[in-house]
Motif scaffolding. Structure first.
Motif, PDB file in Angstrom:
ATOM      1  N   THR A  11       4.037 -22.878 -26.611  1.00  0.00           N
ATOM      2  CA  THR A  11       3.085 -22.998 -25.536  1.00  0.00           C
ATOM      3  C   THR A  11       2.916 -21.877 -24.937  1.00  0.00           C
ATOM      4  N   PHE A  12       1.624 -21.510 -24.732  1.00  0.00           N
ATOM      5  CA  PHE A  12       1.369 -20.236 -23.844  1.00  0.00           C
ATOM      6  C   PHE A  12       0.751 -20.731 -22.457  1.00  0.00           C
ATOM      7  N   ASN A  13       1.137 -20.197 -21.529  1.00  0.00           N
ATOM      8  CA  ASN A  13       0.879 -20.328 -20.125  1.00  0.00           C
ATOM      9  C   ASN A  13       0.857 -19.129 -19.379  1.00  0.00           C
ATOM     10  N   PHE A  14      -0.184 -19.187 -18.493  1.00  0.00           N
ATOM     11  CA  PHE A  14      -0.509 -17.954 -17.606  1.00  0.00           C
ATOM     12  C   PHE A  14      -0.518 -18.452 -16.201  1.00  0.00           C
ATOM     13  N   ARG A  15       0.486 -18.052 -15.523  1.00  0.00           N
ATOM     14  CA  ARG A  15       0.788 -18.577 -14.171  1.00  0.00           C
ATOM     15  C   ARG A  15       0.785 -17.271 -13.132  1.00  0.00           C
ATOM     16  N   VAL A  16       0.573 -17.680 -11.991  1.00  0.00           N
ATOM     17  CA  VAL A  16       0.294 -16.883 -10.732  1.00  0.00           C
ATOM     18  C   VAL A  16       1.440 -17.482  -9.766  1.00  0.00           C
ATOM     19  N   MET A  74       5.068  -8.408 -12.709  1.00  0.00           N
ATOM     20  CA  MET A  74       4.787  -9.155 -13.667  1.00  0.00           C
ATOM     21  C   MET A  74       6.111  -9.583 -14.572  1.00  0.00           C
ATOM     22  N   LEU A  75       5.813 -10.977 -15.111  1.00  0.00           N
ATOM     23  CA  LEU A  75       7.092 -11.346 -15.958  1.00  0.00           C
ATOM     24  C   LEU A  75       6.435 -11.832 -17.161  1.00  0.00           C
ATOM     25  N   GLU A  76       7.099 -11.480 -18.423  1.00  0.00           N
ATOM     26  CA  GLU A  76       6.877 -11.991 -19.651  1.00  0.00           C
ATOM     27  C   GLU A  76       7.971 -12.809 -19.832  1.00  0.00           C
ATOM     28  N   ASN A  77       7.745 -14.334 -19.903  1.00  0.00           N
ATOM     29  CA  ASN A  77       9.051 -15.246 -19.755  1.00  0.00           C
ATOM     30  C   ASN A  77       8.997 -16.031 -20.990  1.00  0.00           C
ATOM     31  N   PHE A  78       9.978 -15.943 -21.827  1.00  0.00           N
ATOM     32  CA  PHE A  78      10.235 -16.878 -23.033  1.00  0.00           C
ATOM     33  C   PHE A  78      11.335 -17.943 -22.813  1.00  0.00           C
ATOM     34  N   PHE A  79      10.984 -19.137 -22.705  1.00  0.00           N
ATOM     35  CA  PHE A  79      11.963 -19.905 -22.464  1.00  0.00           C
ATOM     36  C   PHE A  79      11.684 -21.614 -22.989  1.00  0.00           C
ATOM     37  N   TYR A  88       7.988 -22.068 -24.605  1.00  0.00           N
ATOM     38  CA  TYR A  88       7.009 -21.155 -23.835  1.00  0.00           C
ATOM     39  C   TYR A  88       6.963 -19.925 -23.929  1.00  0.00           C
ATOM     40  N   HIS A  89       5.792 -19.491 -24.009  1.00  0.00           N
ATOM     41  CA  HIS A  89       5.645 -18.098 -23.742  1.00  0.00           C
ATOM     42  C   HIS A  89       4.748 -17.968 -22.396  1.00  0.00           C
ATOM     43  N   GLU A  90       5.395 -17.306 -21.375  1.00  0.00           N
ATOM     44  CA  GLU A  90       4.726 -17.496 -20.362  1.00  0.00           C
ATOM     45  C   GLU A  90       4.387 -16.033 -19.336  1.00  0.00           C
ATOM     46  N   ILE A  91       3.209 -15.627 -19.219  1.00  0.00           N
ATOM     47  CA  ILE A  91       2.809 -14.553 -18.280  1.00  0.00           C
ATOM     48  C   ILE A  91       2.681 -15.024 -16.918  1.00  0.00           C
ATOM     49  N   LEU A  92       3.517 -14.497 -15.881  1.00  0.00           N
ATOM     50  CA  LEU A  92       3.389 -14.710 -14.672  1.00  0.00           C
ATOM     51  C   LEU A  92       3.460 -13.217 -13.737  1.00  0.00           C
ATOM     52  N   ILE A  93       2.173 -13.441 -13.139  1.00  0.00           N
ATOM     53  CA  ILE A  93       1.664 -12.275 -12.344  1.00  0.00           C
ATOM     54  C   ILE A  93       2.271 -12.643 -10.788  1.00  0.00           C
ATOM     55  N   ILE A  94       2.932 -11.807 -10.089  1.00  0.00           N
ATOM     56  CA  ILE A  94       3.238 -12.134  -8.410  1.00  0.00           C
ATOM     57  C   ILE A  94       2.417 -11.406  -7.733  1.00  0.00           C
ATOM     58  N   HIS A  95       1.844 -11.721  -6.638  1.00  0.00           N
ATOM     59  CA  HIS A  95       1.131 -11.032  -5.455  1.00  0.00           C
ATOM     60  C   HIS A  95       1.761 -11.352  -4.410  1.00  0.00           C
ATOM     61  N   ILE A 150      10.865  -8.557 -18.944  1.00  0.00           N
ATOM     62  CA  ILE A 150      10.717  -9.362 -20.040  1.00  0.00           C
ATOM     63  C   ILE A 150      12.026 -10.322 -20.134  1.00  0.00           C
ATOM     64  N   VAL A 151      11.869 -11.475 -20.106  1.00  0.00           N
ATOM     65  CA  VAL A 151      12.970 -12.188 -20.221  1.00  0.00           C
ATOM     66  C   VAL A 151      12.843 -13.327 -20.968  1.00  0.00           C
ATOM     67  N   LYS A 152      13.768 -13.164 -22.110  1.00  0.00           N
ATOM     68  CA  LYS A 152      14.009 -14.135 -23.032  1.00  0.00           C
ATOM     69  C   LYS A 152      15.277 -14.993 -23.076  1.00  0.00           C
ATOM     70  N   ASP A 153      14.922 -16.193 -22.894  1.00  0.00           N
ATOM     71  CA  ASP A 153      16.012 -17.286 -22.903  1.00  0.00           C
ATOM     72  C   ASP A 153      16.895 -17.131 -24.227  1.00  0.00           C
ATOM     73  N   GLU A 154      18.113 -17.037 -24.360  1.00  0.00           N
ATOM     74  CA  GLU A 154      18.710 -17.249 -25.640  1.00  0.00           C
ATOM     75  C   GLU A 154      18.593 -18.370 -26.231  1.00  0.00           C
ATOM     76  N   LYS A 155      18.454 -19.556 -25.807  1.00  0.00           N
ATOM     77  CA  LYS A 155      18.092 -20.762 -26.338  1.00  0.00           C
ATOM     78  C   LYS A 155      16.879 -20.637 -27.222  1.00  0.00           C
ATOM     79  N   ILE A 156      16.006 -19.688 -26.783  1.00  0.00           N
ATOM     80  CA  ILE A 156      14.778 -19.729 -27.524  1.00  0.00           C
ATOM     81  C   ILE A 156      14.737 -19.216 -29.018  1.00  0.00           C
TER      82      ILE A 156
END
Length: 160
Positions: A11-16, A74-79, A88-95, A150-156
């Protein structure tokens, strides 16, 4: 339309998310259903830039107006989702933002208007946030330069 869709494997998710400072504290969200804190934010909508999305999300969740200060990272998160147990493959941008109404900085907790009592916002010192996810983001919030992680959960690896 939120930018969140299901593909074959992910599932792809674009979060802020917002970094809102109050002295040596930041505003974090705590949902009663989970045992960790996260940054306040939400999903970006199709056709909406990340700053507009975050300003909208904060208004929807707190009822308060905010102004933009700077882009933080910015975080590229795989969890694996705690809700669906799927990858999930998530792009998180922090402001970094600030509240226009300065009285909000005097409150210890702020009700999340969208979560019907399940989640509240609290001011917490960054150094005291042992239970936060993803922890690596909290370790970089005071960086002066924009960070990209870039963070990849080991369980992924077992799920895909």
């Amino acid at each position: 339309m939120d930018i969140c869709f299901k593909g074959d494997n992910y599932t792809f998710n674009f979060r802020v998310a917002a970094l809102i400072k109050n002295g040596n504290k930041i505003l974090v969200e705590k949902n009663n259903a989970v045992d960790y804190y996260g940054l306040v934010g939400g999903r970006c909508k199709l056709g909406e830039d990340s700053i507009e999305a975050l300003i909208r999300e904060i208004k929807e969740e707190t009822g308060e107006d905010v102004s933009f200060i700077r882009s933080v990272g910015m975080l590229e998160n795989f969890f694996i989702s705690r809700y669906t147990n799927s990858p999930y493959h998530e792009i998180l941008i922090i402001h970094e933002l600030e509240f226009i109404n300065k009285e909000i900085y005097q409150k210890d907790e702020i009700i999340n208007l969208e979560e019907e009592g399940n989640a509240k916002f609290y001011w917490r010192e960054i150094s005291s946030l042992d239970k936060c996810k993803p922890k690596i983001v909290f370790e970089h919030l005071n960086d002066e330069a924009f960070f990209h992680l870039i963070v990849k959960d080991e369980k992924i690896k077992d799920q895909v």
